[in-house]
Design a protein around this motif. Structure first.
Motif, mmCIF file in Angstrom:
data_model
loop_
_atom_site.group_PDB
_atom_site.id
_atom_site.type_symbol
_atom_site.label_atom_id
_atom_site.label_comp_id
_atom_site.label_asym_id
_atom_site.label_seq_id
_atom_site.Cartn_x
_atom_site.Cartn_y
_atom_site.Cartn_z
ATOM 1 N N SER A 22 4.381 69.736 7.499
ATOM 2 C CA SER A 22 5.476 68.751 7.286
ATOM 3 C C SER A 22 6.529 69.817 6.693
ATOM 4 C CB SER A 22 4.952 68.216 6.130
ATOM 5 O OG SER A 22 6.099 67.266 5.839
ATOM 6 N N ARG A 23 7.823 69.683 7.531
ATOM 7 C CA ARG A 23 9.012 70.203 7.116
ATOM 8 C C ARG A 23 9.870 69.389 6.832
ATOM 9 N NH1 ARG A 23 9.669 75.421 10.510
ATOM 10 N NH2 ARG A 23 7.842 76.097 10.705
ATOM 11 N N LEU A 24 10.944 69.879 6.068
ATOM 12 C CA LEU A 24 12.039 69.012 5.814
ATOM 13 C C LEU A 24 13.255 69.737 5.233
ATOM 14 C CD1 LEU A 24 13.336 66.075 4.531
ATOM 15 C CD2 LEU A 24 12.542 67.092 2.157
ATOM 16 N N ILE A 25 14.544 69.732 5.965
ATOM 17 C CA ILE A 25 15.565 70.476 5.734
ATOM 18 C C ILE A 25 16.445 69.551 4.672
ATOM 19 C CG2 ILE A 25 17.451 71.612 6.571
ATOM 20 C CD1 ILE A 25 16.084 72.136 9.159
ATOM 21 N N THR A 26 16.458 70.026 3.427
ATOM 22 C CA THR A 26 17.401 69.498 2.380
ATOM 23 C C THR A 26 18.615 70.206 2.111
ATOM 24 O OG1 THR A 26 15.496 68.276 1.939
ATOM 25 C CG2 THR A 26 17.228 68.179 0.535
ATOM 26 N N HIS A 27 19.840 69.990 2.363
ATOM 27 C CA HIS A 27 20.955 70.869 1.912
ATOM 28 C C HIS A 27 20.592 72.329 2.267
ATOM 29 C CE1 HIS A 27 22.268 67.351 -0.262
ATOM 30 N NE2 HIS A 27 21.406 67.078 -0.469
ATOM 31 N N GLY A 28 20.136 72.589 3.313
ATOM 32 C CA GLY A 28 20.061 74.105 3.607
ATOM 33 C C GLY A 28 18.645 74.545 3.119
ATOM 34 N N LEU A 29 18.055 73.726 2.409
ATOM 35 C CA LEU A 29 16.809 74.319 1.757
ATOM 36 C C LEU A 29 15.567 73.876 2.751
ATOM 37 C CD1 LEU A 29 15.943 76.207 -0.651
ATOM 38 C CD2 LEU A 29 15.747 73.894 -1.863
ATOM 39 N N GLN A 30 14.686 74.575 3.312
ATOM 40 C CA GLN A 30 13.676 74.153 4.305
ATOM 41 C C GLN A 30 12.346 74.445 3.653
ATOM 42 O OE1 GLN A 30 13.778 75.506 8.361
ATOM 43 N NE2 GLN A 30 11.500 75.706 8.412
ATOM 44 N N PHE A 31 11.371 73.685 3.493
ATOM 45 C CA PHE A 31 10.272 73.889 3.024
ATOM 46 C C PHE A 31 8.916 73.479 3.946
ATOM 47 C CE2 PHE A 31 10.461 69.410 1.526
ATOM 48 C CZ PHE A 31 8.933 69.241 1.409
ATOM 49 N N THR A 32 7.891 73.989 3.727
ATOM 50 C CA THR A 32 6.825 73.532 4.214
ATOM 51 C C THR A 32 5.589 73.614 3.626
ATOM 52 O OG1 THR A 32 7.475 74.877 6.158
ATOM 53 C CG2 THR A 32 5.164 74.407 6.264
ATOM 54 N N TYR A 33 4.865 72.344 3.546
ATOM 55 C CA TYR A 33 3.478 72.177 2.992
ATOM 56 C C TYR A 33 2.476 72.999 3.666
ATOM 57 C CZ TYR A 33 4.629 68.277 -0.039
ATOM 58 O OH TYR A 33 5.284 67.246 -0.868
ATOM 59 N N ILE A 34 1.925 74.026 2.823
ATOM 60 C CA ILE A 34 0.715 74.813 3.520
ATOM 61 C C ILE A 34 -0.509 74.036 3.337
ATOM 62 C CG2 ILE A 34 -0.362 77.053 3.408
ATOM 63 C CD1 ILE A 34 2.202 78.098 2.767
ATOM 64 N N THR A 35 -0.407 73.290 2.309
ATOM 65 C CA THR A 35 -1.784 72.629 1.984
ATOM 66 C C THR A 35 -1.947 71.447 3.369
ATOM 67 O OG1 THR A 35 -1.325 72.742 -0.333
ATOM 68 C CG2 THR A 35 -3.172 71.142 0.390
ATOM 69 N N GLU A 107 11.673 78.438 2.732
ATOM 70 C CA GLU A 107 12.410 79.411 2.958
ATOM 71 C C GLU A 107 13.797 79.444 2.264
ATOM 72 O OE1 GLU A 107 13.346 79.195 7.060
ATOM 73 O OE2 GLU A 107 14.342 81.026 7.122
ATOM 74 N N ILE A 108 13.921 80.484 1.502
ATOM 75 C CA ILE A 108 15.020 80.739 0.726
ATOM 76 C C ILE A 108 16.489 81.012 1.604
ATOM 77 C CG2 ILE A 108 16.246 81.772 -1.363
ATOM 78 C CD1 ILE A 108 13.128 82.282 -2.187
ATOM 79 N N PRO A 109 17.525 80.134 1.411
ATOM 80 C CA PRO A 109 18.573 80.529 2.179
ATOM 81 C C PRO A 109 19.331 81.532 1.615
ATOM 82 C CG PRO A 109 19.037 78.371 0.981
ATOM 83 C CD PRO A 109 17.544 78.776 0.991
ATOM 84 N N ASP A 110 20.220 82.540 2.461
ATOM 85 C CA ASP A 110 20.941 83.640 1.969
ATOM 86 C C ASP A 110 21.940 83.302 0.820
ATOM 87 O OD1 ASP A 110 19.490 84.856 3.920
ATOM 88 O OD2 ASP A 110 21.113 84.776 5.461
ATOM 89 N N LEU A 111 22.211 82.048 0.719
ATOM 90 C CA LEU A 111 23.275 81.877 -0.516
ATOM 91 C C LEU A 111 22.260 81.548 -1.820
ATOM 92 C CD1 LEU A 111 23.099 78.514 -1.592
ATOM 93 C CD2 LEU A 111 23.650 78.439 0.752
ATOM 94 N N ILE A 112 20.995 82.060 -2.075
ATOM 95 C CA ILE A 112 20.071 81.867 -3.297
ATOM 96 C C ILE A 112 19.988 83.382 -3.817
ATOM 97 C CG2 ILE A 112 18.172 81.366 -4.513
ATOM 98 C CD1 ILE A 112 19.848 79.024 -3.628
ATOM 99 N N ASP A 113 20.241 83.640 -4.989
ATOM 100 C CA ASP A 113 20.055 84.688 -5.574
ATOM 101 C C ASP A 113 18.846 84.949 -6.283
ATOM 102 O OD1 ASP A 113 20.195 87.189 -7.244
ATOM 103 O OD2 ASP A 113 21.766 86.447 -8.602
ATOM 104 N N ILE A 114 17.854 85.415 -5.431
ATOM 105 C CA ILE A 114 16.351 85.550 -5.511
ATOM 106 C C ILE A 114 16.074 86.151 -6.764
ATOM 107 C CG2 ILE A 114 15.925 85.043 -3.049
ATOM 108 C CD1 ILE A 114 14.988 88.249 -2.869
#
Length: 143
Positions: A22-35, A107-114
């Motif tokens: 499952s994937r979702l792109i929300t405001h440049g933030l992409q996530f994946t359920y690994i479960t 996936e953390i976009p480049d605009l995030i201060d990790i």
């Protein structure tokens, strides 16, 4: 406060990607359920404020020690396990509350201060702050 571990492991996403469904792109933030889909998936809200993204997960019934957050090569991983407070009897008439392990990857976009990601766990809600990098204007001097 929940501990956020920052690592540099090269194959984190590629090792786990084959199980994603499952994937979702929300405001440049992409996530994946690994479960896998039939396992426990905590409800997730994603918000954007002027200075940060906020991830809010509903994890009622979990201890803070059962929640793990790691950052590896531009991926944020949230995992844990929710166990039932009692062993169910032999006959279950209705079961709506999910238990088990979960694992999400963002996936953390480049605009995030990790290096300034932080999280709080209170009253069954995990709130993860993903601060945006600030623009730093560098003045150019003449001469």
């Amino acid at each position: 406060m929940v501990t956020v571990i920052i690592r540099s492991k090269k194959n984190f996403y590629t090792e786990n990607r084959s199980n994603s469904d499952s994937r979702l792109i929300t405001h440049g933030l992409q996530f994946t359920y690994i479960t896998p889909q039939f396992e426990f998936r905590p409800p997730l809200d994603v918000y954007e404020a002027p200075s940060e993204f906020l991830l809010l997960l509903e994890l009622s019934g979990m201890n803070e020690e059962a929640i793990h957050i790691e950052v590896e090569n531009q991926y944020l991983s949230i995992s844990g396990k929710r166990t039932p407070p009692v062993n169910p009897p032999a006959t279950i008439h209705r079961m709506e509350i999910a238990f088990g392990e979960f694992n999400l990857a963002f996936e953390i976009p480049d605009l995030i201060d990790i290096h300034h990601i932080h999280a709080n766990y209170e009253n069954g809600f995990l709130l993860i702050h993903l601060p945006k990098l600030t623009n730093t204007n560098i003045p150019i001097k003449e001469g």
